[in-house]
Design an enzyme around this catalytic site. Structure first.
Site, PDB file in Angstrom:
ATOM      1  CG  MET A   1      44.704  61.690 -10.220  1.00 60.04           C
ATOM      2  SD  MET A   1      43.316  60.986  -9.296  1.00 60.04           S
ATOM      3  CE  MET A   1      42.715  59.407 -10.396  1.00 60.04           C
TER       4      MET A   1
ATOM      5  CG  ASP B   1      44.818  56.530 -13.248  1.00 61.70           C
ATOM      6  OD1 ASP B   1      44.822  57.062 -14.421  1.00 61.70           O
ATOM      7  OD2 ASP B   1      44.517  55.331 -12.853  1.00 61.70           O
TER       8      ASP B   1
ATOM      9  CG  MET C   1      38.962  60.417 -19.340  1.00 62.23           C
ATOM     10  SD  MET C   1      39.956  59.109 -18.456  1.00 62.23           S
ATOM     11  CE  MET C   1      38.814  58.652 -16.881  1.00 62.23           C
TER      12      MET C   1
ATOM     13  CG  ASP D   1      40.996  55.193 -17.369  1.00 63.70           C
ATOM     14  OD1 ASP D   1      40.572  54.265 -16.577  1.00 63.70           O
ATOM     15  OD2 ASP D   1      41.773  56.075 -17.221  1.00 63.70           O
TER      16      ASP D   1
ATOM     17  CB  SER E   1      43.859  51.581 -13.391  1.00 64.36           C
ATOM     18  OG  SER E   1      43.969  52.445 -12.722  1.00 64.36           O
TER      19      SER E   1
ATOM     20  CG  HIS F   1      45.196  58.838 -17.398  1.00 66.73           C
ATOM     21  ND1 HIS F   1      43.991  58.327 -17.047  1.00 66.73           N
ATOM     22  CD2 HIS F   1      44.893  60.027 -17.911  1.00 66.73           C
ATOM     23  CE1 HIS F   1      43.003  59.226 -17.391  1.00 66.73           C
ATOM     24  NE2 HIS F   1      43.636  60.273 -17.693  1.00 66.73           N
TER      25      HIS F   1
ATOM     26  CG  MET G   1      43.510  62.460 -15.184  1.00 67.90           C
ATOM     27  SD  MET G   1      42.813  60.989 -14.148  1.00 67.90           S
ATOM     28  CE  MET G   1      44.154  59.959 -13.740  1.00 67.90           C
TER      29      MET G   1
ATOM     30  CG  HIS H   1      45.904  53.164 -17.055  1.00 68.97           C
ATOM     31  ND1 HIS H   1      45.981  54.036 -17.994  1.00 68.97           N
ATOM     32  CD2 HIS H   1      45.347  53.980 -16.173  1.00 68.97           C
ATOM     33  CE1 HIS H   1      45.358  55.065 -17.948  1.00 68.97           C
ATOM     34  NE2 HIS H   1      44.804  55.139 -16.909  1.00 68.97           N
TER      35      HIS H   1
HETATM   36  C1  DX5 Z   1      40.058  57.331 -13.154  1.00 71.49           C
HETATM   37  C2  DX5 Z   1      41.245  56.938 -13.645  1.00 71.49           C
HETATM   38  C3  DX5 Z   1      41.189  55.220 -13.981  1.00 71.49           C
HETATM   39  C4  DX5 Z   1      40.823  54.315 -12.775  1.00 71.49           C
HETATM   40  C5  DX5 Z   1      40.013  53.407 -13.493  1.00 71.49           C
HETATM   41  O1  DX5 Z   1      40.139  58.800 -13.217  1.00 71.49           O
HETATM   42  O2  DX5 Z   1      41.726  57.398 -14.683  1.00 71.49           O
HETATM   43  O3  DX5 Z   1      42.407  54.741 -14.798  1.00 71.49           O
HETATM   44  O4  DX5 Z   1      41.858  54.021 -12.050  1.00 71.49           O
HETATM   45  O5  DX5 Z   1      39.386  52.558 -12.161  1.00 71.49           O
HETATM   46  P1  DX5 Z   1      38.220  51.689 -12.564  1.00 71.49           P
HETATM   47  O6  DX5 Z   1      38.478  50.696 -13.559  1.00 71.49           O
HETATM   48  O7  DX5 Z   1      38.147  51.202 -11.130  1.00 71.49           O
HETATM   49  O8  DX5 Z   1      37.034  52.669 -12.924  1.00 71.49           O
HETATM   50 ZN    ZN Z   2      43.247  56.421 -15.971  1.00 68.17          ZN
END
Ligand code: DX5
Ligand code: ZN
Length: 220
Positions: free
Chosen positions: A38, A36, A138, A176, A9, A67, A69, A34
């Site tokens: 947000m 993210d 999640m 994740d 990620s 991903h 969010m 991956h």
């Molecule tokens: C959190 C993200 C994850 C995050 C995971 O909301 O969706 O992808 O980067 O990070 P770790 O592996 O450190 O929990």
């Molecule tokens: Zn994620």
């Protein structure tokens, strides 16, 4: 048997050295990244968006697993697709018209994944499971890296794996949040196919971290 895969990620990478860090994980044999996105509303944090993904796209041949969010993800689907995403993940909680959202992603010829927060029941997937390439469970509340895996999620992974077998769906299970060398086997044994890991990959010795994950995943 479905292939097990590690998806580092990017959220945990050094944002001042994204190109270099992506190169390092790619050289270490990783196939999927991956990413993210947000919005500070669906989750209490803001990360990166389409311009950054577009800038990274020509620099890497990794599968970009994006991903979202964000609230109202429909507003951003085409920008994300055009930025070079291969897989688009939307949260069921953010999509009042999930079937339509899935169809839009399909029309853009991208892979479709639906994510569920830890407390969202698996029956949110009733009627759509056959339409999905992947389901993201999640295993922490979304929004931040470096949180602790919620142990109750192991039985959720197991239940989803049996739902997938029963329905004949080809969807992969991605997990994740809080995935580490210590619980990767537990998640895989429960049925996870794609392990997202941020803080357990990026940091001091990325190659070593990836080798360790690969060992666990190939012995699984
Ligand atoms: C959190 C993200 C994850 C995050 C995971 O909301 O969706 O992808 O980067 O990070 P770790 O592996 O450190 O929990
Ligand atoms: Zn994620």
């Amino acid at each position: 048997m479905k292939t097990k895969m590690l998806a580092p990620s990017l959220l945990a990478a050094d944002f001042a050295k994204l190109h270099e860090e992506i190169g390092t994980v790619e050289k270490a044999g990783v196939k999927m990244l991956h990413i993210d996105v947000m919005d500070g509303t669906f989750v209490p944090n803001i990360s990166i968006g389409p311009p950054v993904i577009a800038a990274l796209r020509p620099l890497s041949s990794l599968v970009f697993d994006v991903h979202l969010m964000v609230n109202e993800p429909d507003r951003y689907l085409s920008a994300i697709a055009e930025s070079g995403a291969d897989i688009l993940t939307v949260h069921a909680e953010a999509c009042p018209h999930l079937y339509r959202t899935i169809s839009k992603i399909r029309q853009m010829k991208k892979k479709v994944c639906v994510a569920l927060n830890p407390a969202t029941p698996l029956n949110a997937l009733d009627y759509i499971l056959d339409d999905l390439d992947m389901v993201l469970l999640m295993t922490v509340e979304p929004g931040f890296g470096g949180q602790k895996y919620i142990p109750e999620m192991t039985s959720k992974i197991r239940k989803l794996a049996s739902m997938i077998v029963q329905s004949g769906s080809k969807a992969l299970i991605e997990v994740d949040g809080g995935i580490s060398h210590h619980n990767a086997k537990e998640a895989m044994d429960a049925g996870a196919d794609v392990l997202v890991a941020g803080s357990a990959v990026f940091g001091k010795d990325m190659e070593k971290n990836i080798i360790e994950f690969n060992k666990i995943m190939s012995n699984g």
